[in-house]
Design an enzyme around this catalytic site. Structure first.
Site, PDB file in Angstrom:
ATOM      1  N   HIS A  63      35.034 -54.845 -26.178  1.00 25.90           N
ATOM      2  CA  HIS A  63      36.392 -55.372 -26.351  1.00 25.90           C
ATOM      3  C   HIS A  63      37.440 -54.502 -25.666  1.00 25.90           C
ATOM      4  CE1 HIS A  63      36.649 -52.630 -29.975  1.00 25.90           C
ATOM      5  NE2 HIS A  63      37.905 -52.567 -29.585  1.00 25.90           N
ATOM      6  N   ASP A 106      29.121 -55.458 -28.950  1.00 28.54           N
ATOM      7  CA  ASP A 106      30.415 -54.867 -28.612  1.00 28.54           C
ATOM      8  C   ASP A 106      30.247 -53.574 -27.810  1.00 28.54           C
ATOM      9  OD1 ASP A 106      33.151 -54.654 -28.432  1.00 28.54           O
ATOM     10  OD2 ASP A 106      33.400 -53.677 -30.371  1.00 28.54           O
ATOM     11  N   ASN A 158      40.961 -45.249 -30.005  1.00 25.87           N
ATOM     12  CA  ASN A 158      39.719 -44.522 -30.303  1.00 25.87           C
ATOM     13  C   ASN A 158      38.486 -45.353 -29.956  1.00 25.87           C
ATOM     14  OD1 ASN A 158      41.206 -42.746 -32.852  1.00 25.87           O
ATOM     15  ND2 ASN A 158      39.706 -41.749 -31.551  1.00 25.87           N
ATOM     16  N   SER A 159      38.646 -46.660 -29.869  1.00 19.35           N
ATOM     17  CA  SER A 159      37.505 -47.534 -29.629  1.00 19.35           C
ATOM     18  C   SER A 159      36.739 -47.111 -28.389  1.00 19.35           C
ATOM     19  CB  SER A 159      37.970 -48.978 -29.457  1.00 19.35           C
ATOM     20  OG  SER A 159      38.355 -49.524 -30.686  1.00 19.35           O
TER      21      SER A 159
END
Length: 456
Positions: free
Chosen positions: A100, A130, A212-213
């Site tokens: 994402h 993901d 942070n993803s």
């Protein structure tokens, strides 16, 4: 006098051996400096050089303003920037991040810890997990040491490293937040930073914020145990409930993407019911089988609708999310040893794990712009299609998508008055009658739509 002299002598000897104030301060400083070097600081020092900032550019469609609309204006485009994190998994520039983070990106770049920026290309993406792999042209890069997520301890240190809010913080140095592993095997189906449903996740109270993803979740040994993926928050900021993808799964996905550009998703041909299994009174409910695809590995193993799967390999299954999590861990070409409950008896079964039905299905290319697959029972089950027959759109050009409205995943069921039984039928009709007016009916998300066009 001799006794007094002895006392004086002892006193003088004691005074001469006492440390100076400078020596005391130095000893205290050394002790404090030593105490600052903790397992956490050492773990961060080991992993931080491999953490990068992922910068994306996305072109968005925007509506025309009221004045443009009055004069016949149409919607326009604007460029939006996105930020996330990632970490280097190979010294030649392979980088792991979230799917994402790079979704819809027309341009991707990666900034190193020292600020050096490289253009990046997308090697492959796995939206189901993901995860995505990027590649930059660089050599001898610091690689993140990867650990294992199979034996995590509830309460052990968890360190989240990444770039929350990106360059709002004015530099490319990664930020560090610390907490513990709050839980394992968590299933998340609510609001989070990433879209979709996450299963079998690591939960941590280490603060995870937007940006942070894609960064690493690290243990006290300085090993990556997960990929920071989402937060659960009503406000959009961290509230101490963060989730990471287990690194064992991420390693398997990244290896597939680097080797083949795609991930082989396991399939056995059964569909669970999203409800409690019948007769379940405790937390160990099992997974109720709603349907089994004829001819599938599950059917060949003797599994039937109404059976309840209670175990798969070494995992006890409590609900359908546990089954979906187990599927993510299975590998194509292997077998799954499961236990089903039927009529009060527990029955073991061995099920072959194969590719998704559409992977090896024959393709038919129509006018060089539409790739079709004949609808079969396994493919119907894979895509949850209601129609009994038709042609699945596997790939479609941008021109056809814009002018006709057809999308990947649509199922063509009829053209004019002719029902479509296979992909070849679409090819025959379009190449024979395409110059005249055509009315095409297709299924999308369980509903039937129609579009009219003629080929020029």
């Amino acid at each position: 006098m001799r006794w007094l002299l002895a006392v004086a002598t002892v006193a003088c000897q004691g005074a001469s051996s006492a440390p100076s104030s400078a020596q005391s301060r130095a000893a205290t400083t050394d002790a404090v400096s030593s105490s600052r070097q903790t397992a956490i600081t050492q773990a961060v020092a080991r992993v931080a050089p491999s953490v990068v900032t992922v910068q994306t550019q996305v072109i968005e469609q925007v509506p025309a303003d009221v004045y443009e609309q009055f004069f016949g204006g149409r919607s326009g485009q604007r460029t939006a920037a996105g930020l996330g994190s990632g970490f280097i998994v190979r010294s030649d520039g392979a980088i792991l991040t979230n799917a994402h983070v790079i979704a819809g990106a027309t341009r991707i770049s990666v900034a190193m810890k020292d600020g050096t920026t490289y253009p990046a290309r997308l090697v492959g993406v796995d939206e189901a997990n993901d995860l995505a792999v990027l590649k930059i042209d660089a050599k001898n890069l610091p690689v993140a040491p990867l650990g294992s997520s199979s034996s995590l301890l509830i309460g052990e240190w968890a360190i989240a490293i990444g770039n929350p809010y990106g360059f709002i913080l004015a530099n490319t140095e990664p930020s560090v937040t610390v907490g513990v592993v709050s839980g394992t095997g968590r299933n998340l189906a609510g609001q989070s930073e990433g879209a979709g449903v996450y299963v079998d996740m690591i939960q941590t109270d280490a603060s995870i914020n937007p940006g942070n993803s894609g960064g690493p979740l690290v243990n006290a040994l300085g090993e990556v145990i997960g990929v920071n993926s989402s937060i659960f928050s009503p406000s959009g900021g961290s509230v101490g409930i963060g989730f990471a993808i287990p690194i064992n799964r991420a390693k398997r996905v990244s290896e597939d993407l680097l080797a083949h550009g795609v991930v082989r998703h396991p399939w056995i041909g059964l569909q669970p019911v999203l409800s409690r299994a019948p007769g379940a009174t405790g937390p160990n409910t099992g997974v109720l089988v709603g349907s089994v695809v004829p001819g599938s590995p599950a059917a060949r193993a003797g599994i039937q609708a109404g059976d309840v799967i209670v175990r798969s390999r070494n995992r006890t299954l409590h609900n359908p999310y546990d089954w979906y999590a187990e599927l993510l861990e299975l590998e194509v070409g292997q077998s799954d040893s499961i236990v089903i409950r039927r009529g009060g008896r527990e029955i073991p079964a061995t099920v072959a794990v194969v590719d998704l039905p559409d992977v090896n299905a024959p393709r038919v290319t129509v006018l060089s712009e539409i790739e079709l697959i004949t609808l079969t029972a396994p493919i119907r089950a894979q895509y949850q299609v209601q129609s009994r027959q038709g042609a699945l759109v596997n790939r479609v050009s941008d021109r056809v998508q814009q002018q006709i409205g057809l999308q990947s995943g649509d199922v063509i069921v009829q053209i004019n008055q002719t029902p479509i039984s296979n992909a070849e039928a679409v090819n025959r009709i379009l190449t024979t009658y395409g110059r005249g007016g055509l009315r095409m009916y297709f299924e999308r998300a369980g509903r039937i739509y129609a579009t009219e066009f003629s080929l020029q």
